[in-house]
Design an enzyme around this catalytic site. Structure first.
Site, mmCIF file in Angstrom:
data_model
loop_
_atom_site.group_PDB
_atom_site.id
_atom_site.type_symbol
_atom_site.label_atom_id
_atom_site.label_comp_id
_atom_site.label_asym_id
_atom_site.label_seq_id
_atom_site.Cartn_x
_atom_site.Cartn_y
_atom_site.Cartn_z
ATOM 1 N N GLU A 153 5.957 5.531 -1.722
ATOM 2 C CA GLU A 153 5.192 4.919 -0.640
ATOM 3 C C GLU A 153 5.997 4.990 0.653
ATOM 4 O O GLU A 153 7.224 4.867 0.641
ATOM 5 C CB GLU A 153 4.893 3.457 -0.986
ATOM 6 N N LYS B 259 -4.894 2.661 -0.575
ATOM 7 C CA LYS B 259 -4.375 1.467 -1.252
ATOM 8 C C LYS B 259 -5.349 0.303 -1.118
ATOM 9 O O LYS B 259 -5.764 -0.054 -0.019
ATOM 10 C CB LYS B 259 -3.018 1.104 -0.649
ATOM 11 N N CYS C 174 2.149 0.755 -5.232
ATOM 12 C CA CYS C 174 3.000 -0.426 -5.088
ATOM 13 C C CYS C 174 2.339 -1.732 -5.546
ATOM 14 O O CYS C 174 2.253 -1.991 -6.742
ATOM 15 C CB CYS C 174 3.481 -0.517 -3.632
#
Length: 269
Positions: free
Chosen positions: A40, A113, A158
């Site tokens: 990321e 995301k 993440c």
């Protein structure tokens, strides 16, 4: 299929980060990897959260996307480009986007995301919603390995790791989790969460991460790793700084684990 989870220590200068990523991707290709995954924010960890707005790109055009496409073609790799900032609907926000590229340099999947990190322990404060607008849809793609096997690859980023329902929706053989975990949350939860996602989905998990003390003062946990469908850590980076975590995925191992414990077939909810 041999894969590489790439650990980086990205900083506030785009060109420096791309040069580091290029160097590490060349190493992955030289080791015979078919798939390489960047962490990321691989292209930028700015001094301020708003720095990402200055380097955002339109979908399909921009220096970071051009770099990723060129690297995939040059090395003949399936390449998942960690995340990069793409323009969203709101000019004050970006999408934190993960794009997968074929060895021909063609984009084959895009994931924005979904879950945005917010954390405040009195010393560190993060609120991604200030500059990032969330995605809405799970994304997976099919990867044809050199041996002819097809792998279903699920994308996540993440903080998504804390939401197991996303991974159930992906129904994948390999789950990718490019990350920039904070040092504190990573020390406490990184490996247990990754092993849990592998075990409950009977899938391989590859998690490349940012790792170390960045120029902006942020410290990330690192410890990039690859986990097998039984929850066994196949390879892990034990220190901070950039480097590769290389592991071989075994399709027969995946099938064996799913045969001996057919938990995915037993789902009722």
């Amino acid at each position: 299929m041999k894969i590489a989870a790439i650990q980086m220590l990205s900083g506030p200068r785009l060109d420096d980060n791309l040069a580091a990523a290029g160097r590490l991707l060349a190493q992955a290709a030289a080791q015979g990897c078919e798939l390489a995954v960047l962490p990321e924010y691989f292209c930028l960890l700015g001094r301020a959260e708003t720095d990402k707005l200055a380097v955002r790109e339109q979908p399909g055009a921009g220096p970071v996307q051009d770099f990723l496409a060129d690297q995939a073609r040059r090395h003949g790799l399936w390449l998942v480009g960690g995340t990069l900032p793409l323009a969203g609907a709101d000019p004050g926000h970006v999408r934190n986007t993960c794009i997968a590229w074929s060895p021909a340099g063609e984009p084959v999947a895009r994931y924005d995301k979904i879950h945005l990190f917010r954390f405040d322990n009195g010393r560190e404060r993060f609120d991604e919603a200030r500059t990032i607008e969330p995605g809405a849809a799970p994304v997976a793609f099919d990867l044809a390995a050199r041996d002819g096997r097809r792998w279903r690859v699920g994308l996540s980023v993440c903080y998504d790791l804390r939401f197991p329902e996303l991974y159930r929706r992906l129904d994948a053989d390999l789950l990718l989790v490019p990350s920039a975990f904070t040092h504190g949350t990573g020390q406490a939860h990184w490996e247990p969460l990754l092993r849990a996602r592998a075990i409950e989905n009977l899938a391989y998990v590859a998690a490349p991460a940012q790792g170390g003390l960045h120029e902006n003062g942020r410290r990330t946990w690192g410890h990039s790793l690859v986990v097998d469908p039984w929850g066994v850590v196949l390879a892990q980076r034990e220190d901070e700084g950039e480097g590769l975590v290389v592991a071989a995925l075994d399709g027969e191992r995946l099938a064996q684990v799913r045969r001996q414990l057919p938990a995915l077939e037993h789902r009722v909810l």
